[in-house]
Scaffold this active site. Sequence first.
Site, PDB file in Angstrom:
ATOM      1  N   HIS A 222       0.915  -1.231   0.174  1.00 54.37           N
ATOM      2  CA  HIS A 222      -0.170  -0.028   0.032  1.00 54.37           C
ATOM      3  C   HIS A 222       0.962   1.256  -0.165  1.00 54.37           C
ATOM      4  O   HIS A 222       0.589   2.114  -0.556  1.00 54.37           O
ATOM      5  CB  HIS A 222      -0.960   0.067   1.269  1.00 54.37           C
ATOM      6  CG  HIS A 222      -2.220  -0.969   1.327  1.00 54.37           C
ATOM      7  ND1 HIS A 222      -1.833  -2.096   1.635  1.00 54.37           N
ATOM      8  CD2 HIS A 222      -3.153  -0.815   0.970  1.00 54.37           C
ATOM      9  CE1 HIS A 222      -3.125  -2.852   1.469  1.00 54.37           C
ATOM     10  NE2 HIS A 222      -3.954  -1.898   1.068  1.00 54.37           N
ATOM     11  N   ASP A 290      -4.414  -6.406  -7.529  1.00 52.26           N
ATOM     12  CA  ASP A 290      -4.432  -5.689  -6.354  1.00 52.26           C
ATOM     13  C   ASP A 290      -4.837  -4.001  -6.888  1.00 52.26           C
ATOM     14  O   ASP A 290      -4.372  -3.895  -7.862  1.00 52.26           O
ATOM     15  CB  ASP A 290      -3.391  -5.918  -5.405  1.00 52.26           C
ATOM     16  CG  ASP A 290      -3.679  -5.631  -3.748  1.00 52.26           C
ATOM     17  OD1 ASP A 290      -4.807  -5.016  -3.671  1.00 52.26           O
ATOM     18  OD2 ASP A 290      -3.286  -6.315  -3.072  1.00 52.26           O
TER      19      ASP A 290
END
Length: 367
Positions: A222, A290
């Site tokens: 992230h 993702d």
Amino acid sequence: MVKKVWFVCFLLLAWIGSSADEIKQKALSGMVGQMLMVGFHGTSAPKDSQICRDIGTYHLGGVILFDYNPVDKNKPKNISSRAQVAKLTKELQACSRDGKLLIAVDQEGGRVQRLKSRYGFYGQYPKAEDVSRMSSAQVKATYEKMAKELKSVGINFDLAPVVDLAINPKNHVIYGLGRSFGKDPKEVAAFSSTFIDAMHRYGVLTSLKHFPGHGSSLGDTHKGFVDVTNLWQPEELEPYRLLAEKADTVMVAHVFNRKLDSRYPASLSFETITKKLRWHLGYHGVVITDDLQMGAISKKYGLKNTLKLAINAGNDILLFGNQLDPAKTVSTKELVDTVMGLVKSGEIKEESLIKAHQRIEKLKERL
């Protein structure tokens, strides 16, 4: 057979003339739209809303729902109550051409569950680590309850289960949060199989994550670049091999693994997705990235290059959550236009779009 039909259609369109070329481009544009899953702001989706127009105009393949609002934490992004979510999903499906819009959430249990108690949902599903200590009957009952709840509000795609192995105690994003069923690939596959079966009983699709293995990592994709080369173990691939025939989709991580590809992270890697996952492990279903706005990708690759690499690597669904950075949201129009430009320049082959479209259509047949 489907591939032959498309090929014949394209030949006919080319033969008819210039107007047919416009029809062909529109068909390709629709295929691109089907490859996109986007996040949006709003707890409703009336016909005049941007997300509803995008679904209809671009034949958008899917949306992802979040509860946390990164723009205003005092307001919900997409989830505020059971009745509201049920109404929202009906509105979203009404915007779609086929009534099979993929409506996804991250609902694993433990720290990762978007449908929380404060919104009127159960919200107390255990993390995978705790589930691994339950009896077979308890595991089945837990995940059937979760699947029934998802189904009751019109969510048809759960971005779970996690099949990463709990092999690195220093890993904060998987091991530290108890998101793994354990370190034994066979046991992980067995629990995941029960999860998938439960979801299927209620018509909910699933996604194995995070290929080719995030359990050995030290960093968080992230936030930025994560290199797992020196920590990654080949057995992290085993759950994917064991579940290759059962999996609805596989989600690919943004981890960099020199053992598989010395140049690109997994989500942008032909070596990892097409050669390793499809050719070597025998998985032939839908591959989803993702979130492509995570720091591991967004800090190094521009949008155009990300889209080109992701599609050429063999991904079918490209996820843009519009969740991590409010200043960097991307519109469906920009995504479609960028990919179509890459097709026109020859940087993406039409065949790649056709293959992805065929796999997505096959997936939606399960709904």
